[in-house]
Design a protein around this motif. Structure first.
Motif, PDB file in Angstrom:
ATOM      1  N   HIS A 250       0.855  -1.185   0.000  1.00  0.00           N
ATOM      2  CA  HIS A 250       0.000   0.000   0.000  1.00  0.00           C
ATOM      3  C   HIS A 250       0.896   1.241   0.000  1.00  0.00           C
ATOM      4  O   HIS A 250       1.467   1.601   1.028  1.00  0.00           O
ATOM      5  N   PHE A 251       1.023   1.856  -1.165  1.00  0.00           N
ATOM      6  CA  PHE A 251       1.879   3.022  -1.351  1.00  0.00           C
ATOM      7  C   PHE A 251       1.097   4.300  -1.103  1.00  0.00           C
ATOM      8  O   PHE A 251      -0.068   4.417  -1.499  1.00  0.00           O
ATOM      9  N   SER A 252       1.741   5.290  -0.476  1.00  0.00           N
ATOM     10  CA  SER A 252       1.118   6.608  -0.334  1.00  0.00           C
ATOM     11  C   SER A 252       2.196   7.681  -0.383  1.00  0.00           C
ATOM     12  O   SER A 252       3.337   7.467   0.029  1.00  0.00           O
ATOM     13  N   GLN A 253       1.796   8.837  -0.923  1.00  0.00           N
ATOM     14  CA  GLN A 253       2.727   9.951  -1.084  1.00  0.00           C
ATOM     15  C   GLN A 253       2.737  10.781   0.188  1.00  0.00           C
ATOM     16  O   GLN A 253       1.819  11.560   0.447  1.00  0.00           O
ATOM     17  N   GLN A 254       3.800  10.618   0.960  1.00  0.00           N
ATOM     18  CA  GLN A 254       3.892  11.307   2.239  1.00  0.00           C
ATOM     19  C   GLN A 254       5.345  11.634   2.558  1.00  0.00           C
ATOM     20  O   GLN A 254       6.274  10.986   2.061  1.00  0.00           O
ATOM     21  N   ASN A 255       5.523  12.624   3.414  1.00  0.00           N
ATOM     22  CA  ASN A 255       6.829  13.008   3.942  1.00  0.00           C
ATOM     23  C   ASN A 255       7.094  12.177   5.202  1.00  0.00           C
ATOM     24  O   ASN A 255       6.272  12.179   6.130  1.00  0.00           O
ATOM     25  N   ALA A 256       8.221  11.485   5.237  1.00  0.00           N
ATOM     26  CA  ALA A 256       8.546  10.616   6.375  1.00  0.00           C
ATOM     27  C   ALA A 256       8.714  11.388   7.670  1.00  0.00           C
ATOM     28  O   ALA A 256       8.665  10.800   8.760  1.00  0.00           O
ATOM     29  N   GLU A 257       8.890  12.699   7.593  1.00  0.00           N
ATOM     30  CA  GLU A 257       9.020  13.498   8.810  1.00  0.00           C
ATOM     31  C   GLU A 257       7.688  13.637   9.543  1.00  0.00           C
ATOM     32  O   GLU A 257       7.663  13.843  10.753  1.00  0.00           O
ATOM     33  N   SER A 258       6.583  13.555   8.790  1.00  0.00           N
ATOM     34  CA  SER A 258       5.266  13.771   9.398  1.00  0.00           C
ATOM     35  C   SER A 258       4.215  13.070   8.553  1.00  0.00           C
ATOM     36  O   SER A 258       3.774  13.604   7.542  1.00  0.00           O
ATOM     37  N   THR A 259       3.815  11.876   8.952  1.00  0.00           N
ATOM     38  CA  THR A 259       2.867  11.083   8.176  1.00  0.00           C
ATOM     39  C   THR A 259       1.450  11.250   8.726  1.00  0.00           C
ATOM     40  O   THR A 259       1.247  11.833   9.803  1.00  0.00           O
ATOM     41  N   ASP A 260       0.471  10.713   8.005  1.00  0.00           N
ATOM     42  CA  ASP A 260      -0.908  10.804   8.480  1.00  0.00           C
ATOM     43  C   ASP A 260      -1.391   9.529   9.168  1.00  0.00           C
ATOM     44  O   ASP A 260      -2.584   9.366   9.412  1.00  0.00           O
ATOM     45  N   PHE A 261      -0.467   8.627   9.487  1.00  0.00           N
ATOM     46  CA  PHE A 261      -0.842   7.406  10.197  1.00  0.00           C
ATOM     47  C   PHE A 261      -1.012   7.703  11.696  1.00  0.00           C
ATOM     48  O   PHE A 261      -0.386   8.608  12.244  1.00  0.00           O
ATOM     49  N   ALA A 262      -1.827   6.888  12.343  1.00  0.00           N
ATOM     50  CA  ALA A 262      -2.124   7.086  13.754  1.00  0.00           C
ATOM     51  C   ALA A 262      -0.956   6.696  14.648  1.00  0.00           C
ATOM     52  O   ALA A 262      -0.093   5.891  14.259  1.00  0.00           O
ATOM     53  N   ASP A 263      -0.931   7.252  15.862  1.00  0.00           N
ATOM     54  CA  ASP A 263       0.073   6.874  16.859  1.00  0.00           C
ATOM     55  C   ASP A 263       0.030   5.365  17.082  1.00  0.00           C
ATOM     56  O   ASP A 263      -1.046   4.755  17.146  1.00  0.00           O
ATOM     57  N   GLY A 264       1.217   4.767  17.231  1.00  0.00           N
ATOM     58  CA  GLY A 264       1.313   3.368  17.618  1.00  0.00           C
ATOM     59  C   GLY A 264       0.681   2.390  16.643  1.00  0.00           C
ATOM     60  O   GLY A 264       0.228   1.317  17.053  1.00  0.00           O
ATOM     61  N   SER A 265       0.652   2.732  15.356  1.00  0.00           N
ATOM     62  CA  SER A 265      -0.087   1.907  14.399  1.00  0.00           C
ATOM     63  C   SER A 265       0.774   0.896  13.645  1.00  0.00           C
ATOM     64  O   SER A 265       0.257   0.187  12.785  1.00  0.00           O
ATOM     65  N   PHE A 266       2.060   0.804  13.973  1.00  0.00           N
ATOM     66  CA  PHE A 266       2.929  -0.149  13.272  1.00  0.00           C
ATOM     67  C   PHE A 266       3.772  -0.959  14.256  1.00  0.00           C
ATOM     68  O   PHE A 266       4.156  -0.468  15.321  1.00  0.00           O
ATOM     69  N   ASP A 267       4.059  -2.176  13.846  1.00  0.00           N
ATOM     70  CA  ASP A 267       4.938  -3.051  14.619  1.00  0.00           C
ATOM     71  C   ASP A 267       6.397  -2.875  14.210  1.00  0.00           C
ATOM     72  O   ASP A 267       7.304  -3.120  14.998  1.00  0.00           O
ATOM     73  N   LEU A 268       6.602  -2.483  12.945  1.00  0.00           N
ATOM     74  CA  LEU A 268       7.953  -2.334  12.399  1.00  0.00           C
ATOM     75  C   LEU A 268       7.957  -1.150  11.443  1.00  0.00           C
ATOM     76  O   LEU A 268       7.117  -1.068  10.547  1.00  0.00           O
ATOM     77  N   VAL A 269       8.897  -0.217  11.648  1.00  0.00           N
ATOM     78  CA  VAL A 269       9.089   0.921  10.752  1.00  0.00           C
ATOM     79  C   VAL A 269      10.513   0.856  10.231  1.00  0.00           C
ATOM     80  O   VAL A 269      11.466   0.721  11.017  1.00  0.00           O
ATOM     81  N   THR A 270      10.671   0.942   8.906  1.00  0.00           N
ATOM     82  CA  THR A 270      11.983   0.713   8.292  1.00  0.00           C
ATOM     83  C   THR A 270      12.330   1.836   7.312  1.00  0.00           C
ATOM     84  O   THR A 270      11.475   2.600   6.878  1.00  0.00           O
ATOM     85  N   SER A 271      13.605   1.883   6.951  1.00  0.00           N
ATOM     86  CA  SER A 271      14.048   2.689   5.808  1.00  0.00           C
ATOM     87  C   SER A 271      15.330   2.088   5.264  1.00  0.00           C
ATOM     88  O   SER A 271      16.111   1.482   6.003  1.00  0.00           O
ATOM     89  N   SER A 272      15.531   2.255   3.973  1.00  0.00           N
ATOM     90  CA  SER A 272      16.737   1.754   3.302  1.00  0.00           C
ATOM     91  C   SER A 272      17.328   2.867   2.446  1.00  0.00           C
ATOM     92  O   SER A 272      16.669   3.331   1.506  1.00  0.00           O
ATOM     93  N   ALA A 273      18.526   3.308   2.787  1.00  0.00           N
ATOM     94  CA  ALA A 273      19.226   4.361   2.030  1.00  0.00           C
ATOM     95  C   ALA A 273      18.406   5.643   1.961  1.00  0.00           C
ATOM     96  O   ALA A 273      18.420   6.344   0.950  1.00  0.00           O
ATOM     97  N   LEU A 274      17.695   5.938   3.023  1.00  0.00           N
ATOM     98  CA  LEU A 274      16.912   7.175   3.112  1.00  0.00           C
ATOM     99  C   LEU A 274      17.679   8.286   3.802  1.00  0.00           C
ATOM    100  O   LEU A 274      17.703   9.431   3.336  1.00  0.00           O
ATOM    101  N   MET A 275      18.319   7.967   4.916  1.00  0.00           N
ATOM    102  CA  MET A 275      18.862   9.011   5.785  1.00  0.00           C
ATOM    103  C   MET A 275      19.961   9.837   5.118  1.00  0.00           C
ATOM    104  O   MET A 275      20.092  11.033   5.403  1.00  0.00           O
ATOM    105  N   HIS A 276      20.747   9.231   4.214  1.00  0.00           N
ATOM    106  CA  HIS A 276      21.827  10.008   3.610  1.00  0.00           C
ATOM    107  C   HIS A 276      21.297  11.013   2.587  1.00  0.00           C
ATOM    108  O   HIS A 276      22.056  11.826   2.053  1.00  0.00           O
TER     109      HIS A 276
END
Length: 394
Positions: A250-276
């Motif tokens: 399920h893809f959505s266009q969002q900024n990882a700094e501030s998403t529209d998902f609810a608090d505590g709504s994921f078990d695992l949050v990941t990123s790959s080659a994002l921070m650099h």
């Protein structure tokens, strides 16, 4: 030019190359390989045997940072040749692939539409999204238009270009045409350190076209997978790509700094080659968002480019600086000096719950603790084929 195509490789929406296009790709990849094998060692010797003694004689102190030798090194003709070739082959590969996509754009558009006609996953775009300046102002990796520029209605061009470039430029260095080595490495790290984690919902941040997302989905087959990025053309293509590979994301266009998902709504949050590819401020905001999005006991895990300033020789520091100064990766040098553990702690994670170090790359699920280490030798040999991993439990 010959229009004879090579045997189809990849998934249904992967751009293909004619014989002549492939020959041009191979030519510039060979130039890259020749430069790496022949000029890199000479440039390293130039720095160690000529520039360092010059700077030491001038200042009375042996340089310890690439910043202290950069001006003298870049004034030397040999290093200027290295710089010129490094930029030339990169730009020419982009141009060859761009032309190939031009040639088959309409055909690819029809294939994209076909793949998303009856989707397993979903795509949600936000035309009003504010793109962070650290993304909008830069053509990352010198990629024309970078991740966010639309060139047509329902555009997917940036995604197709990035997918083809990654499979071409890295070849077998990151998992072949799937370019999914980081995803398998990340999933292996999670299975390794958090074997009892119950994973029902996963969010992949800065997913681009889903290279790593697909691998993560395969490692957690019972989980609902969400993935976000700021680039609409990347997401349109990534959605079609995932569907072509039979993976529901399920893809959505969002900024990882501030998403529209609810608090505590994921078990695992990941990123790959994002921070650099984010600013220092952006990285800290993303870590805080990870903490907000995780349920108690949930895990965040980030895998990124490996350079750590304290583990690099002077030439390898310079090579990292090259990415920032010339290859449009302006935050790579600062990330190499960032204390990931401190950033995670400031985001709300307990310091003792944070793991940070190198992870040997893998092209399949391989939760082996021996693949994780925290130190590197000065010549960087132990870092080859590794990624930098940072994880934490909430």
């Amino acid at each position: 030019m010959s229009e004879m195509n090579h045997q189809h490789f990849g998934h249904a929406v992967m751009p293909q190359a004619t014989h002549d296009e492939q020959a041009m790709e191979d030519h510039f990849l060979s130039m890259r390989m020749w430069t790496n094998r022949n000029l890199d060692p000479l440039d390293r010797r130039l720095l160690d045997e000529v520039i360092v003694p010059q700077v030491t004689a001038k200042t009375g102190t042996a340089p310890k940072s690439s910043a202290q030798v950069r001006q003298a090194l870049e004034a030397h003709p040999l290093h200027q040749l290295w710089l010129t070739l490094s930029l030339f082959y990169q730009d020419r590969i982009w141009q060859v692939l761009d032309g190939a996509i031009d040639r088959q754009f309409d055909e690819l558009a029809a294939k994209v539409d076909e793949q998303v006609a009856a989707p397993k996953g979903s795509l949600r775009l936000n035309p009003d999204i504010e793109i962070p300046r650290y993304i909008s102002a830069i053509d990352h990796h010198r990629m024309p238009g970078s991740y966010t520029v639309d060139t047509a209605d329902k555009d997917f061009r940036a995604g197709a270009l990035y997918d083809r470039f990654a499979s071409t430029y890295l070849r077998n260095l990151n998992g072949g045409w799937k370019n999914d080595g980081r995803g398998h490495t990340l999933a292996s790290h999670v299975h390794d350190f958090y074997p009892d984690l119950e994973v029902r919902r996963i969010l992949d941040l800065g997913c681009s076209v889903g290279h790593s997302t697909v691998a993560i989905a395969q490692a957690f087959p019972n989980a609902e997978i969400h993935a976000i990025d700021v680039g609409a053309p990347m997401l349109r293509y990534g959605h079609a790509r995932a569907e072509a590979m039979g993976v529901a994301i399920h893809f959505s266009q969002q900024n990882a700094e501030s998403t529209d998902f609810a608090d505590g709504s994921f078990d695992l949050v990941t990123s790959s080659a994002l921070m650099h590819e984010t600013s220092a401020k952006g990285m800290r905001a993303i870590m805080k968002e990870c903490f907000r999005l995780l349920r108690p006991g949930g895990v965040m895990c980030h895998v990124d480019v490996p350079p750590r300033h304290e583990h690099l020789s002077l030439w390898d520091q310079m090579r990292c600086d090259f990415e920032s100064h010339y290859n449009n990766e302006p935050f790579m040098t600062s990330l190499a000096r960032t204390d990931w553990v401190a950033v995670a702690e400031n985001a709300g994670f307990a310091r003792e719950d944070v793991e940070a170090g190198y992870r040997k790359g893998t092209f399949f699920l391989k939760p082996d603790r021996a693949d994780f280490f925290t130190a590197g030798d000065p010549d960087g040999r132990t870092l080859l084929g590794s990624w930098y991993a940072c994880s934490a439990v909430k």
